[in-house]
Design a protein around this motif. Structure first.
Motif, short mmCIF file in Angstrom:
data_model
loop_
_atom_site.label_atom_id
_atom_site.label_comp_id
_atom_site.label_asym_id
_atom_site.label_seq_id
_atom_site.Cartn_x
_atom_site.Cartn_y
_atom_site.Cartn_z
N GLY A 190 -18.37 -37.67 -37.45
CA GLY A 190 -18.58 -38.98 -37.68
C GLY A 190 -19.74 -39.38 -36.62
O GLY A 190 -20.45 -40.18 -36.89
N GLU A 191 -19.77 -38.73 -35.45
CA GLU A 191 -20.60 -39.12 -34.37
C GLU A 191 -21.68 -38.33 -34.44
O GLU A 191 -22.79 -38.65 -33.78
N HIS A 192 -21.49 -36.84 -34.54
CA HIS A 192 -22.60 -35.94 -34.23
C HIS A 192 -22.68 -35.09 -35.26
O HIS A 192 -21.80 -34.47 -35.94
N SER A 193 -24.07 -34.77 -35.63
CA SER A 193 -24.50 -33.87 -36.60
C SER A 193 -24.03 -32.30 -36.09
O SER A 193 -24.09 -32.18 -34.84
N VAL A 194 -24.10 -31.38 -36.89
CA VAL A 194 -23.66 -30.07 -36.44
C VAL A 194 -24.99 -29.78 -35.58
O VAL A 194 -25.02 -28.88 -34.53
N ASN A 195 -26.43 -30.05 -35.88
CA ASN A 195 -27.47 -29.63 -35.28
C ASN A 195 -27.22 -30.42 -33.86
O ASN A 195 -27.98 -29.86 -32.81
N ASP A 196 -27.10 -31.76 -33.59
CA ASP A 196 -26.85 -32.16 -32.30
C ASP A 196 -25.87 -31.37 -31.40
O ASP A 196 -26.28 -31.36 -30.23
N LYS A 197 -24.85 -31.05 -32.10
CA LYS A 197 -23.90 -30.47 -31.22
C LYS A 197 -24.50 -29.02 -30.72
O LYS A 197 -24.10 -28.68 -29.56
N LEU A 198 -25.16 -28.31 -31.63
CA LEU A 198 -25.88 -27.08 -31.18
C LEU A 198 -26.74 -27.25 -30.13
O LEU A 198 -26.82 -26.48 -29.19
N VAL A 199 -27.77 -28.37 -30.13
CA VAL A 199 -28.84 -28.60 -29.05
C VAL A 199 -27.76 -28.93 -27.87
O VAL A 199 -28.53 -28.40 -26.89
N ARG A 200 -26.87 -29.60 -27.93
CA ARG A 200 -26.25 -29.84 -26.61
C ARG A 200 -25.59 -28.76 -26.04
O ARG A 200 -25.49 -28.52 -24.69
N LEU A 201 -25.06 -27.96 -26.95
CA LEU A 201 -24.49 -26.59 -26.43
C LEU A 201 -25.45 -25.75 -25.93
O LEU A 201 -25.26 -25.21 -24.70
N LEU A 202 -26.49 -25.44 -26.22
CA LEU A 202 -27.63 -24.73 -25.85
C LEU A 202 -28.10 -25.21 -24.58
O LEU A 202 -28.52 -24.46 -23.63
N PHE A 203 -28.51 -26.54 -24.67
CA PHE A 203 -29.02 -26.90 -23.14
C PHE A 203 -27.94 -27.24 -22.03
O PHE A 203 -28.04 -26.91 -20.90
N PHE A 204 -26.72 -27.23 -22.43
CA PHE A 204 -25.74 -27.02 -21.39
C PHE A 204 -25.37 -25.83 -20.85
O PHE A 204 -25.48 -25.29 -19.62
N ILE A 205 -25.55 -24.72 -21.75
CA ILE A 205 -25.86 -23.27 -21.35
C ILE A 205 -26.80 -23.14 -20.26
O ILE A 205 -26.81 -22.41 -19.23
N GLY A 206 -27.79 -23.58 -20.77
CA GLY A 206 -29.18 -23.41 -19.83
C GLY A 206 -29.02 -24.08 -18.50
O GLY A 206 -29.42 -23.51 -17.47
N ALA A 207 -28.30 -25.28 -18.69
CA ALA A 207 -28.10 -26.04 -17.25
C ALA A 207 -26.92 -25.15 -16.27
O ALA A 207 -27.10 -25.22 -15.19
N LEU A 208 -25.96 -24.54 -17.00
CA LEU A 208 -25.19 -23.63 -16.45
C LEU A 208 -25.77 -22.52 -15.72
O LEU A 208 -25.30 -22.12 -14.63
#
Length: 322
Positions: free
Chosen positions: A63-81
Motif C-alpha cells: 500500500g505504500e511502495h510499488s515494487v519498482n520503488d522498493k527495487l530502486v531503494r534496494l539498489l541505491f542502498f547496495i551502492g551506498a554500502l
C-alpha cells in the motif's frame, strides 16, 4: 573473519527481524528519508567498512511502495554500502520481482530477469540469494555474480508430514500445470522418503494467453487420495482454482495447496477459501494478513538465517540449494 552486518529497508524490517532472531544478530541501523519531490535517500548508520553485509528485503508492491520503488531503494542502498567500504554485500531477497519474465513468448518480448540481474551487478552486488525462483535455470543464468537458490521444499515436507502422519489412504503430489512437474516430482520423492511410503503423481494441463487460462484436464489418478498441489507462487489464484477443481472432480478425498510465495492479489485468498481445500500453506516470504481460516504460514526465516550463516562462515551454503 570480517564482521557480519544485517540490514533491511524499513518496509521489510518485520521479516528481517525474524531472520535476525534466528541468526542471533541485531539489525544494523540505517537512515531512510523521503523528500517532498518523491526522491529518497538511504545510508548505513553503522560502520560497514570491511564488513560482510547482508541486506534482507522481498521485492513486492504494497500500500505504500510499488515494487519498482522498493527495487530502486534496494539498489541505491547496495551502492551506498559499497561506497562506505563494505567488503561484500549480499542481497537476500525471499521474493524476487520480475523473475517470471524469463523467456520470450511473443515478438520483441523483454527478458526482464536479465535486465534485473544487470542492475544488481552494476551496483556491485556480490551475491543474490532467493527462495524458490520461478525458473531456476533462468535465475542462475541471468546473473554473473554468485547466486544461491533456496528451495522451500524441506519446509513443506515438514508441513505435509504433520498433516498426513495418520493418513492411511493413498497420497498424491500434483502439479497445477506441466511447467511445474519437475518441482512437484522433487517434492514427491522427498515426501516419500520422509513418510517411507509410495506416493502417486498427477498434473493438470493449462494454457495461458495473456491473462486468460484454459485447459483443466487431469492427468493421473487421485480418486480417494489426499492430494498436495505444489506450486511456487499464488498470485491471482486462477491456476490453483483450476487444479483444485480438477482434483475434486477426480474424486480426491483431501486437497491441500502448497506454494512458496503467497501474493494473493485482489480477492484471490477469499475465492480460494471457498474451494474444497483443507489448507493453503505458504511461506512468509511475503507478508500475510488474516484473510482465511484455511491459510497456514510456514516461516522461511530460519532457512534464510542458516543461508546467511553459511555464506558468512564460508560454507557449505550450496548444500541448502539441493
Amino acid at each position: 573473519m570480517p564482521p557480519l552486518k544485517l540490514f533491511s529497508l524499513d518496509s521489510g524490517a518485520d521479516f528481517a527481524r525474524k531472520v535476525a532472531d534466528a541468526l542471533g544478530e541485531l539489525l544494523a541501523e540505517h537512515e531512510e528519508r523521503d523528500f517532498v519531490d518523491g526522491e529518497h535517500k538511504l545510508r548505513p548508520l553503522d560502520d560497514v567498512e570491511g564488513a560482510d553485509v547482508y541486506l534482507v528485503q522481498s521485492l513486492y508492491s504494497d500500500g505504500e511502495h510499488s515494487v519498482n520503488d522498493k527495487l530502486v531503494r534496494l539498489l541505491f542502498f547496495i551502492g551506498a554500502l559499497k561506497d562506505a567500504g563494505a567488503a561484500r554485500v549480499s542481497a537476500v531477497i525471499p521474493y524476487l520481482c520480475y523473475a517470471r519474465k524469463d523467456r520470450r513468448t511473443k515478438l520483441r518480448d523483454p527478458l526482464s530477469i536479465q535486465y534485473l540481474a544487470g542492475l544488481f551487478e552494476y551496483t556491485g552486488t556480490d551475491c543474490v540469494a532467493t527462495l524458490d525462483a520461478h525458473n531456476l535455470a533462468a535465475f542462475e543464468n541471468a546473473f554473473r555474480c554468485r547466486t544461491l537458490h533456496l528451495p522451500a521444499q524441506p519446509l513443506f515436507v515438514d508441513f505435509a508430514e504433520a498433516q498426513l502422519r495418520d493418513d492411511d489412504g493413498p497420497l498424491v503430489v500434483a502439479s497445477p500445470d506441466v511447467g511445474g512437474v519437475k518441482r512437484a516430482e522433487a517434492f514427491r520423492q522427498a515426501l516419500g522418503e520422509r513418510l517411507e511410503r509410495e506416493i502417486g503423481s498427477a498434473f493438470v494441463e493449462k494454457y495461458r494467453s495473456a491473462d486468460q487460462l484454459s485447459g483443466g484436464t487431469l492427468v493421473g489418478e487421485v480418486r480417494d487420495a489426499s492430494v498436495l498441489i505444489v506450486d511456487d507462487l499464488i498470485s491471482g489464484g486462477g491456476t490453483i482454482r483450476r487444479a483444485a477443481d480438477a482434483m475434486h472432480k477426480g474424486g480426491a478425498r483431501r486437497i491441500f495447496a502448497l506454494a512458496s510465495h503467497g501474493q494473493f492479489c485482489g480477492d484471490a485468498l477469499e475465492k480460494l477459501g471457498r474451494l474444497p481445500l483443507e489448507a493453503i500453506a505458504v511461506t512468509d516470504s511475503l507478508p500475510q494478513a488474516d484473510g482465511s481460516d484455511k491459510l497456514q504460514v510456514v516461516s522461511c526465516a530460519p532457512l534464510l538465517a542458516e543461508a546467511i550463516r553459511r555464506l558468512h562462515e564460508g560454507g557449505p551454503a550450496v548444500e541448502l540449494s539441493l
